[in-house]
Design an enzyme around this catalytic site. Structure first.
Site, PDB file in Angstrom:
ATOM      1  N   SER A   1       0.843  -0.867   0.109  1.00 33.60           N
ATOM      2  CA  SER A   1       0.028   0.305   0.283  1.00 33.60           C
ATOM      3  C   SER A   1       1.118   1.106  -0.061  1.00 33.60           C
ATOM      4  O   SER A   1       2.234   1.349  -0.107  1.00 33.60           O
ATOM      5  CB  SER A   1      -0.699  -0.094   1.774  1.00 33.60           C
ATOM      6  OG  SER A   1      -0.217   0.635   1.977  1.00 33.60           O
ATOM      7  N   LYS A   2       0.475   2.376   0.051  1.00 39.24           N
ATOM      8  CA  LYS A   2       0.808   3.599  -0.315  1.00 39.24           C
ATOM      9  C   LYS A   2       1.768   3.825   1.190  1.00 39.24           C
ATOM     10  O   LYS A   2       2.921   4.479   0.845  1.00 39.24           O
ATOM     11  CB  LYS A   2      -0.081   4.349   0.228  1.00 39.24           C
ATOM     12  CG  LYS A   2      -0.591   5.161  -1.553  1.00 39.24           C
ATOM     13  CD  LYS A   2      -1.713   6.401  -0.822  1.00 39.24           C
ATOM     14  CE  LYS A   2      -3.316   6.603  -1.342  1.00 39.24           C
ATOM     15  NZ  LYS A   2      -4.271   7.758  -0.896  1.00 39.24           N
TER      16      LYS A   2
END
Ligand code: GLU
Length: 484
Positions: A251-252
């Site tokens: 994820s980010k």
């Protein structure tokens, strides 16, 4: 093999995740390998999260990667529209057919009834998951007000199993006892994912459905829907998610995950594609593939069933290899916008830029690094403070001036002639290279690292070389002598 029709069906909710793009890439490679059709379909039924801007981001990301689609938004095709929110009439028709043939029913249960049923389930203390059993499953007819709000549910079997041979994971079998009467259409006519997906894959003639393995749980309901519609079931290929280095879902928080972020970081599309292809697929030990090689070599049986982990260093390495593979004139053209970001306006066919690229490219992994490795040819030198303090000192002023004189007389002003002339001068005066090279490098580039001295001079040209050496001599003579 029969005609290959594959699709990528992203939900437009912000950015296009590189993990999702990997499944798009595999489908695209498969289509291109077999002269098949690659379809792009936008699954925007989550109206709260889907925006037109996000659809544009999807299209832009796919275009930047060079994953062109044969049917889909903006290009059209025989099975459109290719945006789910514009296909509601098709879902309504198919739902009606399922009601007619007894595979679906209208469910008028209210929110309160469902909540009460959930609560009763909780209180019963059973460990089984909650499964709403609609009273409308076996009821014929409708309530008094037959226009009242209702959903359409699938009449799911409660016994038996559904299985399929997954192109990546092998045989998978699901017990029907785990299924509930899942919703096909909401009261507003929006399909739920499983229904929209099947209706679209079916009407679009999709032969193989490739997606992340978070969708394995949806496949049995989808197969049941195909069967209820008397349709042939496509092949399925579920691939493991891309993981972060620590094993979490990528994820980010771990890395740049939006495709366009890589564009902005100066990555090349072919490098991104190469890295993503290898993240879950292999062909012997080969790491670097051109797009054409990937098309020729890709097959589902070499897609691993264990998750690939994102490795930023490896990604950068693959990038650098692709950067080196590009012809110089192409690199010159592509670095232009990144130079503009640094405030340098120069044309892609500028002769100085063309001359600089071959020397700068071994030192760069991305277009940003490449821009940073050539910007000083086009603008006044910005000195690295440490380098300036160390090398532009009174003791070096004289040598810089004399070097300016030497190179001023060099003709032709090319690498070899420059090297011969400067070396002869140094030998004659018994000047060690270190007394000349670093001060001259800082003088011409502002930095302590750059391509070879004579290469830099040749690209810079006589006038600027002399000018920069003299200016630096000036700075050096008026600098304070180092305290040591
Ligand atoms: N819209 C779904 C997603 O983005 C598509 C899943 C599928 O490919 O069937 O997860």
């Amino acid at each position: 093999m029969s005609e290959v029709r594959v699709r990528f069906a992203p939900s437009p909710t912000g950015y296009l995740h590189i993990g999702g793009v990997r499944t798009a890439l595999y489908s695209w490679l498969w289509a291109r390998r077999h002269q098949g059709t690659f379809i792009l379909r936008i699954e925007d039924t989550d109206r709260e999260r889907s925006t037109d801007e996000s659809i544009q981001v999807v299209l832009e990301s796919m275009r930047w990667l060079g994953l062109d689609w044969d049917e889909g938004p903006e290009v059209g095709g025989e099975h459109g529209p290719y945006v789910q929110s514009k296909r509601l009439h098709i879902y309504a028709q198919v739902a009606e057919r399922l009601i007619e043939n007894g595979h679906a029913y209208r469910c008028y249960a209210t929110k309160e009834e469902i909540a009460a049923s959930r609560e009763a389930h909780r209180q019963s203390g059973t460990k089984d998951g909650f499964r709403f059993e609609s009273p409308w499953r076996d009821r014929s007819g409708a309530p008094e007000d037959s226009n009242s709000r209702h959903v359409i549910r699938f009449r799911a079997p409660h016994t038996g199993t559904t299985s399929w041979n997954d192109a990546v994971k092998g045989r998978i079998e699901i017990q029907h006892s785990t299924l509930q009467d899942f919703i096909l259409l909401r009261p507003d006519g929006m399909p739920l994912y499983n229904f929209g997906c099947v209706v679209d894959d079916l009407t679009m003639g999709v032969t193989l459905v490739a997606r992340g393995d978070d969708h394995v749980i949806n496949t049995a309901p989808q197969i049941l829907l195909y069967r209820a519609l008397g349709a042939e079931v496509p092949e399925f290929a579920h691939m493991p998610m891309v993981l972060a280095p620590n094993g979490e879902k990528l994820s980010k928080r771990h890395a740049a995950v939006g495709v366009l972020e890589y564009r902005d970081m100066g990555y090349l599309p072919d490098g991104v594609i190469n890295y993503l292809a290898r993240l879950g697929w292999s062909h012997g030990d080969q790491e670097i593939f051109t797009r054409q090689e990937l098309i020729e070599k890709f097959s589902w049986d070499r897609v691993g069933s264990t998750a690939g982990r994102y490795d930023a260093k490896k990604f950068l390495h693959v990038q650098a290899e692709h950067l080196r593979m590009l012809p110089d004139e192409e690199l010159a053209r592509r670095v232009v916008p990144f130079l503009a970001d640094l405030g340098v306006e120069v044309a892609g066919d500028d002769p100085t830029l063309r001359k600089a690229i071959p020397y700068a490219k071994p030192r760069a992994s991305t277009l940003i690094e490449l821009a940073e490795a050539v910007d000083y040819f086009f603008r006044p030198v910005v000195f690295d403070e440490k380098g300036k303090r160390k090398f532009l000192v009174p003791g070096n002023a004289e040598n810089l001036l004399r070097l300016a004189q030497v190179v001023e007389a060099v003709d032709p002003f090319d690498v070899e002639t420059l090297e011969n002339a400067v070396k002869a001068w140094m030998e004659e005066n018994e000047l060690p290279m270190k007394n000349v090279a670093q001060p001259a490098r800082v003088a011409m580039t502002g930095r302590t690292k750059s391509p070879g001295l004579f290469e830099v001079m040749a690209v810079l040209g006589k006038e600027k070389t002399v000018e920069r050496l003299r200016a630096a001599a000036e700075i050096a003579s008026s600098a304070e002598a180092p305290s040591t």
